[in-house]
Design a protein around this motif. Structure first.
Motif, PDB file in Angstrom:
ATOM      1  N   GLU A 163      80.414  33.272  40.561  1.00  0.00           N
ATOM      2  CA  GLU A 163      80.195  34.583  41.182  1.00  0.00           C
ATOM      3  C   GLU A 163      81.520  35.266  41.524  1.00  0.00           C
ATOM      4  O   GLU A 163      81.658  36.482  41.378  1.00  0.00           O
ATOM      5  N   ARG A 164      82.478  34.480  41.943  1.00  0.00           N
ATOM      6  CA  ARG A 164      83.781  35.051  42.292  1.00  0.00           C
ATOM      7  C   ARG A 164      84.491  35.618  41.062  1.00  0.00           C
ATOM      8  O   ARG A 164      85.064  36.708  41.106  1.00  0.00           O
ATOM      9  N   LEU A 165      84.445  34.896  39.956  1.00  0.00           N
ATOM     10  CA  LEU A 165      85.080  35.384  38.735  1.00  0.00           C
ATOM     11  C   LEU A 165      84.323  36.587  38.175  1.00  0.00           C
ATOM     12  O   LEU A 165      84.925  37.534  37.669  1.00  0.00           O
ATOM     13  N   ALA A 166      83.003  36.551  38.275  1.00  0.00           N
ATOM     14  CA  ALA A 166      82.201  37.686  37.799  1.00  0.00           C
ATOM     15  C   ALA A 166      82.531  38.940  38.602  1.00  0.00           C
ATOM     16  O   ALA A 166      82.684  40.039  38.041  1.00  0.00           O
ATOM     17  N   ALA A 167      82.659  38.793  39.915  1.00  0.00           N
ATOM     18  CA  ALA A 167      82.969  39.943  40.774  1.00  0.00           C
ATOM     19  C   ALA A 167      84.344  40.513  40.459  1.00  0.00           C
ATOM     20  O   ALA A 167      84.596  41.712  40.660  1.00  0.00           O
ATOM     21  N   ALA A 168      85.233  39.660  39.921  1.00  0.00           N
ATOM     22  CA  ALA A 168      86.586  40.107  39.574  1.00  0.00           C
ATOM     23  C   ALA A 168      86.653  40.710  38.172  1.00  0.00           C
ATOM     24  O   ALA A 168      87.720  41.126  37.721  1.00  0.00           O
ATOM     25  N   GLY A 169      85.508  40.715  37.461  1.00  0.00           N
ATOM     26  CA  GLY A 169      85.473  41.314  36.132  1.00  0.00           C
ATOM     27  C   GLY A 169      85.971  40.416  35.017  1.00  0.00           C
ATOM     28  O   GLY A 169      86.306  40.897  33.929  1.00  0.00           O
ATOM     29  N   ILE A 170      86.011  39.110  35.257  1.00  0.00           N
ATOM     30  CA  ILE A 170      86.442  38.171  34.217  1.00  0.00           C
ATOM     31  C   ILE A 170      85.395  38.156  33.094  1.00  0.00           C
ATOM     32  O   ILE A 170      84.192  38.137  33.358  1.00  0.00           O
ATOM     33  N   ALA A 171      85.871  38.145  31.853  1.00  0.00           N
ATOM     34  CA  ALA A 171      84.986  38.348  30.701  1.00  0.00           C
ATOM     35  C   ALA A 171      83.904  37.273  30.577  1.00  0.00           C
ATOM     36  O   ALA A 171      82.762  37.575  30.257  1.00  0.00           O
ATOM     37  N   ASP A 172      84.267  36.011  30.788  1.00  0.00           N
ATOM     38  CA  ASP A 172      83.292  34.918  30.658  1.00  0.00           C
ATOM     39  C   ASP A 172      83.350  34.052  31.913  1.00  0.00           C
ATOM     40  O   ASP A 172      83.876  32.934  31.888  1.00  0.00           O
ATOM     41  N   PRO A 173      82.808  34.548  33.022  1.00  0.00           N
ATOM     42  CA  PRO A 173      82.937  33.824  34.286  1.00  0.00           C
ATOM     43  C   PRO A 173      82.252  32.464  34.286  1.00  0.00           C
ATOM     44  O   PRO A 173      82.712  31.538  34.944  1.00  0.00           O
ATOM     45  N   GLN A 174      81.158  32.337  33.532  1.00  0.00           N
ATOM     46  CA  GLN A 174      80.451  31.050  33.514  1.00  0.00           C
ATOM     47  C   GLN A 174      81.301  29.966  32.876  1.00  0.00           C
ATOM     48  O   GLN A 174      81.441  28.866  33.426  1.00  0.00           O
TER      49      GLN A 174
END
Length: 289
Positions: A18-29
């Motif tokens: 969730e933290r990486l997704a919120a930062a706009g990282i392309a493939d947070p999973q």
């Protein structure tokens, strides 16, 4: 300041994603899984079967630091310090280009010829120009037990990394690292000359993805004013180092097929093969006399 990370493996993975997704990282999973698994010493199976497994404080601190670096834009494999290439785990360093799946196309292109040469003459001598991590040379050595390779690079740091990778993979006896500006210090003749040279035009460096522009070494990217300078050097100087039946294989930018082919044709080489990467882009050209 981010909230403290959960200590249980399942919630930890979710929080990292969730933290990486919120930062706009392309493939947070994927990136969150790579970071958490590597730094906690756990596996995907454990995450599924043991979501309540407790991750120790030291690992949580390392994961927190890694997530901060990823949110700031640093590529995940730079953070981990290694990347898989052609089934091999390769250590990275600031002096090396991060090997990417597109370059596996070059290994696929060369491999049938290298195997045939090893079978016919009992050996295959490979010259990997600008070896970086040693990715191309070591992938070929791992697949062709009768092959030997010399990896050249202008960077002593890159050569140290390539040598470390060769040692860790058990290939050091068949791999030689040579500090050389292209062919400058090279001797002998080779059945295969391979290169993933810098091929980005100088003016286009600033337009690259941040993860490439800011973290890959510029000298491994910058191919001169038109991006073709290294190909002119290779085509112009390879003859003295190539066996009569040898092949030259080079990675190219996806718009450079015609220009690179013309450079080698002018140097009296024949196009022996053209190969596309998994995205369908022109990626590798092979030449012979």
């Amino acid at each position: 300041m981010a909230d403290a990370l959960p200590a249980a493996l399942g919630p930890l993975l979710r929080a990292a994603r969730e933290r990486l997704a919120a930062a706009g990282i392309a493939d947070p999973q994927l990136d969150s899984r790579l970071i958490v698994e590597h730094l906690s010493g756990t596996t995907r199976t454990q995450a599924i079967a043991e979501p309540d497994r407790i991750v120790d404080v030291a690992a949580l601190a390392a994961i927190e630091a890694a997530l901060r670096r990823r949110v700031a834009g640093e590529p995940v494999h730079r953070i981990l310090g290694h990347r898989e290439f052609y089934g091999l785990r390769l250590s990275l360093s600031p002096e090396t280009l991060e090997p990417r799946p597109d370059t596996e196309t070059l290994v696929d292109a060369v491999l049938p010829f290298a195997r045939a040469m090893a079978e016919i003459v009992g050996e295959c001598r490979i010259l990997d120009l600008g070896t970086g991590t040693g990715a191309i040379a070591l992938a070929l050595l791992s697949a062709v037990p009768a092959a030997t390779a010399t990896g050249t690079d202008i960077s002593s740091g890159a050569l140290a990394t390539a040598t470390r990778n060769a040692t860790e993979l058990g290939l050091a006896e068949r791999f030689k690292a040579l500090q050389s500006n292209w062919f400058e210090k090279v001797s002998g003749r080779y059945h295969v000359i391979a290169a993933n040279p810098p091929y980005i035009p100088s003016r286009d460096i600033r337009n690259l993805q941040d993860e490439v522009r800011d973290f890959d070494p510029r000298q491994a990217l910058d191919g001169g004013a038109d991006g073709l300078v290294p190909y002119r050097i290779i085509a112009g100087e390879a003859e003295g180092f190539l066996e009569a039946q040898g092949k030259i294989a080079v990675e190219i930018g996806h718009t450079q097929r015609n220009e690179v082919a013309e450079i080698f044709t002018a140097a009296r080489y024949r196009l022996a093969g053209a190969y596309r990467d998994l995205g369908g882009n022109d990626r590798v050209l092979m030449f012979e006399r």
